[in-house]
Design a protein around this motif. Structure first.
Motif, PDB file in Angstrom:
ATOM      1  N   ASP A 291     -13.297   9.859  11.375  1.00 54.83           N
ATOM      2  CA  ASP A 291     -14.711   9.773  11.761  1.00 54.83           C
ATOM      3  C   ASP A 291     -15.610   9.792  10.532  1.00 54.83           C
ATOM      4  OD1 ASP A 291     -14.066   9.692  14.428  1.00 54.83           O
ATOM      5  OD2 ASP A 291     -14.354  11.839  14.768  1.00 54.83           O
ATOM      6  N   LYS A 292     -15.282  10.651   9.576  1.00 59.33           N
ATOM      7  CA  LYS A 292     -16.130  10.777   8.381  1.00 59.33           C
ATOM      8  C   LYS A 292     -16.148   9.488   7.566  1.00 59.33           C
ATOM      9  CE  LYS A 292     -16.653  13.362   4.057  1.00 59.33           C
ATOM     10  NZ  LYS A 292     -18.117  13.421   4.181  1.00 59.33           N
ATOM     11  N   PHE A 293     -14.968   8.870   7.389  1.00 58.50           N
ATOM     12  CA  PHE A 293     -14.883   7.693   6.527  1.00 58.50           C
ATOM     13  C   PHE A 293     -14.931   6.378   7.308  1.00 58.50           C
ATOM     14  CE2 PHE A 293     -12.483  11.055   4.170  1.00 58.50           C
ATOM     15  CZ  PHE A 293     -13.424  11.227   3.166  1.00 58.50           C
ATOM     16  N   GLU A 294     -15.099   6.504   8.634  1.00 58.85           N
ATOM     17  CA  GLU A 294     -15.245   5.332   9.496  1.00 58.85           C
ATOM     18  C   GLU A 294     -14.066   4.374   9.367  1.00 58.85           C
ATOM     19  OE1 GLU A 294     -19.060   3.696   8.533  1.00 58.85           O
ATOM     20  OE2 GLU A 294     -20.156   5.278   9.580  1.00 58.85           O
ATOM     21  N   VAL A 295     -12.873   4.946   9.467  1.00 60.00           N
ATOM     22  CA  VAL A 295     -11.644   4.164   9.467  1.00 60.00           C
ATOM     23  C   VAL A 295     -10.786   4.658  10.629  1.00 60.00           C
ATOM     24  CG1 VAL A 295     -11.662   3.738   6.976  1.00 60.00           C
ATOM     25  CG2 VAL A 295     -10.515   5.779   7.869  1.00 60.00           C
ATOM     26  N   SER A 296      -9.657   4.016  10.857  1.00 63.69           N
ATOM     27  CA  SER A 296      -8.760   4.435  11.930  1.00 63.69           C
ATOM     28  C   SER A 296      -7.900   5.610  11.486  1.00 63.69           C
ATOM     29  CB  SER A 296      -7.864   3.270  12.347  1.00 63.69           C
ATOM     30  OG  SER A 296      -6.967   2.938  11.299  1.00 63.69           O
ATOM     31  N   THR A 297      -7.381   6.354  12.451  1.00 66.77           N
ATOM     32  CA  THR A 297      -6.475   7.453  12.111  1.00 66.77           C
ATOM     33  C   THR A 297      -5.211   6.912  11.447  1.00 66.77           C
ATOM     34  OG1 THR A 297      -5.589   7.363  14.372  1.00 66.77           O
ATOM     35  CG2 THR A 297      -7.299   9.008  13.918  1.00 66.77           C
ATOM     36  N   ARG A 298      -4.797   5.698  11.814  1.00 68.84           N
ATOM     37  CA  ARG A 298      -3.630   5.089  11.182  1.00 68.84           C
ATOM     38  C   ARG A 298      -3.864   4.906   9.680  1.00 68.84           C
ATOM     39  NH1 ARG A 298       0.630   2.331  13.340  1.00 68.84           N
ATOM     40  NH2 ARG A 298      -0.393   2.360  15.371  1.00 68.84           N
ATOM     41  N   THR A 299      -5.108   4.538   9.314  1.00 70.17           N
ATOM     42  CA  THR A 299      -5.453   4.391   7.903  1.00 70.17           C
ATOM     43  C   THR A 299      -5.380   5.740   7.186  1.00 70.17           C
ATOM     44  OG1 THR A 299      -6.899   2.494   8.308  1.00 70.17           O
ATOM     45  CG2 THR A 299      -7.294   3.731   6.286  1.00 70.17           C
ATOM     46  N   ILE A 300      -5.841   6.798   7.852  1.00 73.20           N
ATOM     47  CA  ILE A 300      -5.773   8.140   7.266  1.00 73.20           C
ATOM     48  C   ILE A 300      -4.318   8.555   7.056  1.00 73.20           C
ATOM     49  CG2 ILE A 300      -6.287  10.582   7.621  1.00 73.20           C
ATOM     50  CD1 ILE A 300      -8.723   8.892   6.866  1.00 73.20           C
ATOM     51  N   TYR A 301      -3.454   8.232   8.022  1.00 71.85           N
ATOM     52  CA  TYR A 301      -2.030   8.556   7.868  1.00 71.85           C
ATOM     53  C   TYR A 301      -1.462   7.867   6.618  1.00 71.85           C
ATOM     54  CZ  TYR A 301      -2.310  10.116  12.745  1.00 71.85           C
ATOM     55  OH  TYR A 301      -2.652  10.767  13.906  1.00 71.85           O
ATOM     56  N   ARG A 302      -1.848   6.590   6.420  1.00 72.18           N
ATOM     57  CA  ARG A 302      -1.373   5.856   5.238  1.00 72.18           C
ATOM     58  C   ARG A 302      -1.932   6.468   3.957  1.00 72.18           C
ATOM     59  NH1 ARG A 302      -2.088   1.025   8.577  1.00 72.18           N
ATOM     60  NH2 ARG A 302      -4.146   0.744   7.646  1.00 72.18           N
ATOM     61  N   ASP A 303      -3.183   6.895   4.003  1.00 74.39           N
ATOM     62  CA  ASP A 303      -3.791   7.539   2.834  1.00 74.39           C
ATOM     63  C   ASP A 303      -3.050   8.831   2.479  1.00 74.39           C
ATOM     64  OD1 ASP A 303      -5.662   5.551   2.622  1.00 74.39           O
ATOM     65  OD2 ASP A 303      -7.279   6.679   3.590  1.00 74.39           O
ATOM     66  N   MET A 304      -2.742   9.616   3.488  1.00 80.45           N
ATOM     67  CA  MET A 304      -2.029  10.870   3.246  1.00 80.45           C
ATOM     68  C   MET A 304      -0.644  10.606   2.647  1.00 80.45           C
ATOM     69  SD  MET A 304      -3.850  13.498   3.886  1.00 80.45           S
ATOM     70  CE  MET A 304      -5.282  14.074   4.814  1.00 80.45           C
ATOM     71  N   GLN A 305       0.011   9.586   3.146  1.00 84.79           N
ATOM     72  CA  GLN A 305       1.327   9.253   2.614  1.00 84.79           C
ATOM     73  C   GLN A 305       1.220   8.800   1.163  1.00 84.79           C
ATOM     74  OE1 GLN A 305       4.338   9.748   4.292  1.00 84.79           O
ATOM     75  NE2 GLN A 305       5.026   9.473   2.158  1.00 84.79           N
ATOM     76  N   ALA A 306       0.153   8.047   0.852  1.00 84.65           N
ATOM     77  CA  ALA A 306      -0.055   7.589  -0.528  1.00 84.65           C
ATOM     78  C   ALA A 306      -0.281   8.768  -1.463  1.00 84.65           C
ATOM     79  CB  ALA A 306      -1.251   6.634  -0.582  1.00 84.65           C
ATOM     80  N   LEU A 307      -1.036   9.767  -0.997  1.00 80.08           N
ATOM     81  CA  LEU A 307      -1.272  10.954  -1.815  1.00 80.08           C
ATOM     82  C   LEU A 307       0.022  11.736  -2.036  1.00 80.08           C
ATOM     83  CD1 LEU A 307      -4.666  12.168  -0.284  1.00 80.08           C
ATOM     84  CD2 LEU A 307      -4.323  11.231  -2.575  1.00 80.08           C
ATOM     85  N   MET A 308       0.818  11.845  -0.988  1.00 84.39           N
ATOM     86  CA  MET A 308       2.096  12.559  -1.118  1.00 84.39           C
ATOM     87  C   MET A 308       3.050  11.805  -2.050  1.00 84.39           C
ATOM     88  SD  MET A 308       2.855  14.237   2.644  1.00 84.39           S
ATOM     89  CE  MET A 308       2.180  12.942   3.702  1.00 84.39           C
ATOM     90  N   ASP A 309       3.033  10.466  -1.954  1.00 86.74           N
ATOM     91  CA  ASP A 309       3.868   9.658  -2.846  1.00 86.74           C
ATOM     92  C   ASP A 309       3.449   9.822  -4.293  1.00 86.74           C
ATOM     93  OD1 ASP A 309       5.273   8.757  -0.662  1.00 86.74           O
ATOM     94  OD2 ASP A 309       4.205   6.836  -0.507  1.00 86.74           O
ATOM     95  N   ALA A 310       2.146  10.144  -4.502  1.00 87.79           N
ATOM     96  CA  ALA A 310       1.626  10.336  -5.856  1.00 87.79           C
ATOM     97  C   ALA A 310       1.905  11.741  -6.385  1.00 87.79           C
ATOM     98  CB  ALA A 310       0.125  10.054  -5.887  1.00 87.79           C
ATOM     99  N   GLY A 311       2.539  12.585  -5.567  1.00 85.53           N
ATOM    100  CA  GLY A 311       2.915  13.919  -6.021  1.00 85.53           C
ATOM    101  C   GLY A 311       2.027  15.052  -5.560  1.00 85.53           C
ATOM    102  N   VAL A 312       1.037  14.750  -4.728  1.00 85.50           N
ATOM    103  CA  VAL A 312       0.172  15.813  -4.209  1.00 85.50           C
ATOM    104  C   VAL A 312       0.927  16.539  -3.089  1.00 85.50           C
ATOM    105  CG1 VAL A 312      -2.023  16.387  -3.109  1.00 85.50           C
ATOM    106  CG2 VAL A 312      -1.896  14.487  -4.751  1.00 85.50           C
ATOM    107  N   PRO A 313       1.136  17.862  -3.207  1.00 88.43           N
ATOM    108  CA  PRO A 313       1.907  18.597  -2.193  1.00 88.43           C
ATOM    109  C   PRO A 313       1.086  18.873  -0.930  1.00 88.43           C
ATOM    110  CG  PRO A 313       1.167  20.102  -3.893  1.00 88.43           C
ATOM    111  CD  PRO A 313       0.723  18.725  -4.323  1.00 88.43           C
ATOM    112  N   ILE A 314       1.113  17.961  -0.010  1.00 95.89           N
ATOM    113  CA  ILE A 314       0.365  18.072   1.239  1.00 95.89           C
ATOM    114  C   ILE A 314       1.321  18.445   2.363  1.00 95.89           C
ATOM    115  CG2 ILE A 314      -1.063  16.852   2.937  1.00 95.89           C
ATOM    116  CD1 ILE A 314      -2.023  15.057   0.656  1.00 95.89           C
ATOM    117  N   GLY A 315       0.984  19.474   3.109  1.00 92.40           N
ATOM    118  CA  GLY A 315       1.763  19.870   4.270  1.00 92.40           C
ATOM    119  C   GLY A 315       1.105  19.334   5.533  1.00 92.40           C
ATOM    120  N   ALA A 316       1.894  19.189   6.590  1.00 95.21           N
ATOM    121  CA  ALA A 316       1.367  18.685   7.855  1.00 95.21           C
ATOM    122  C   ALA A 316       2.072  19.368   9.010  1.00 95.21           C
ATOM    123  CB  ALA A 316       1.537  17.178   7.943  1.00 95.21           C
TER     124      ALA A 316
END
Length: 229
Positions: free
Chosen positions: A27-52
């Motif tokens: 809602d904040k970035f006006e994109v789909s939740t699917r896009t947010i899922y891809r963004d989170m995966q990209a951050l995790m692939d970059a080494g950011v330790p994100i839990g879910a």
């Protein structure tokens, strides 16, 4: 918003909140939740330790910290404006703490941004700075609220009669240029509102158990509907 900027903004959100929902980010970035899922995966692939956690949201793993965040010019201006407004309130501890925060903001600005901020500071004024500083306890009260600590206070009522109280602080609000604390008073065995300008000799004591899911919104709903908490 470009993806790089969105990823950076998501990192800021993750650092500023305990748990972040994908739907809220979408809602904040006006994109789909699917896009947010891809963004989170990209951050995790970059080494950011994100839990879910399913049904809960995303969070940064404890111990991970981001490098210092750079403020935009308009963000720095907004913070400076807020500091001018805070200077007109009646609690010295809030003024002091916020000014120290602003100094930290200025420390990470580029030299050109600092010069612009100095110009804006010289050309911005808020009337009401003549208000007397009558309180210096808000910072301690806020800490006691978040740490769930009993406060021992000396309190003066409207007739200037002093009493010693042990209270369990639950919230604060600002009205008529005065900070008001809502707390359970162990002396009166009920919820009371205390003006911070009538509080002296403030001491933090032992921990207490706060009512589950207490919010000021619920407090006032129940108060004005005639129900007890």
């Amino acid at each position: 918003m470009k993806r790089l900027h969105r990823l950076t903004a998501i990192l800021v959100k993750l650092q500023s909140k305990k748990v972040v929902l994908a739907a809220d980010l979408a809602d904040k970035f006006e994109v789909s939740t699917r896009t947010i899922y891809r963004d989170m995966q990209a951050l995790m692939d970059a080494g950011v330790p994100i839990g879910a956690e399913a049904g809960t949201g995303y969070y940064l793993v404890d111990g991970y910290s981001l490098p210092p965040i750079m403020f935009t010019e308009t963000e720095a201006n907004a913070l400076l404006t807020a500091s001018k407004i805070i200077e007109t309130n009646n609690d010295q501890s809030l003024i002091t703490e916020y000014q120290e925060a602003i100094d930290k903001v200025k420390a990470v600005l580029k030299s050109t941004q600092k010069k612009k901020l100095e110009i804006l500071e010289q050309r911005m004024y808020t009337f009401g700075q003549e208000t007397a500083i009558t309180s210096n306890s808000l910072s301690i009260i806020q800490q006691a609220i978040t740490d769930l600590r009993v406060l021992e206070i000396q309190y003066s009522d409207a007739q200037r009669q002093f009493s010693n109280r042990e209270i369990e602080p639950l919230g604060v609000y600002f009205a008529n240029n005065t900070w008001i604390m809502i707390a359970y008073c162990r002396l009166r065995k009920d919820y009371r509102e205390f003006r911070t300008d009538r509080i002296s000799n403030l001491i933090q004591k032992q921990a207490f158990y706060a009512p589950r899911n207490f919010t000021l919104e619920n407090y006032y709903k129940e108060r004005y509907q005639g129900y007890s908490i």
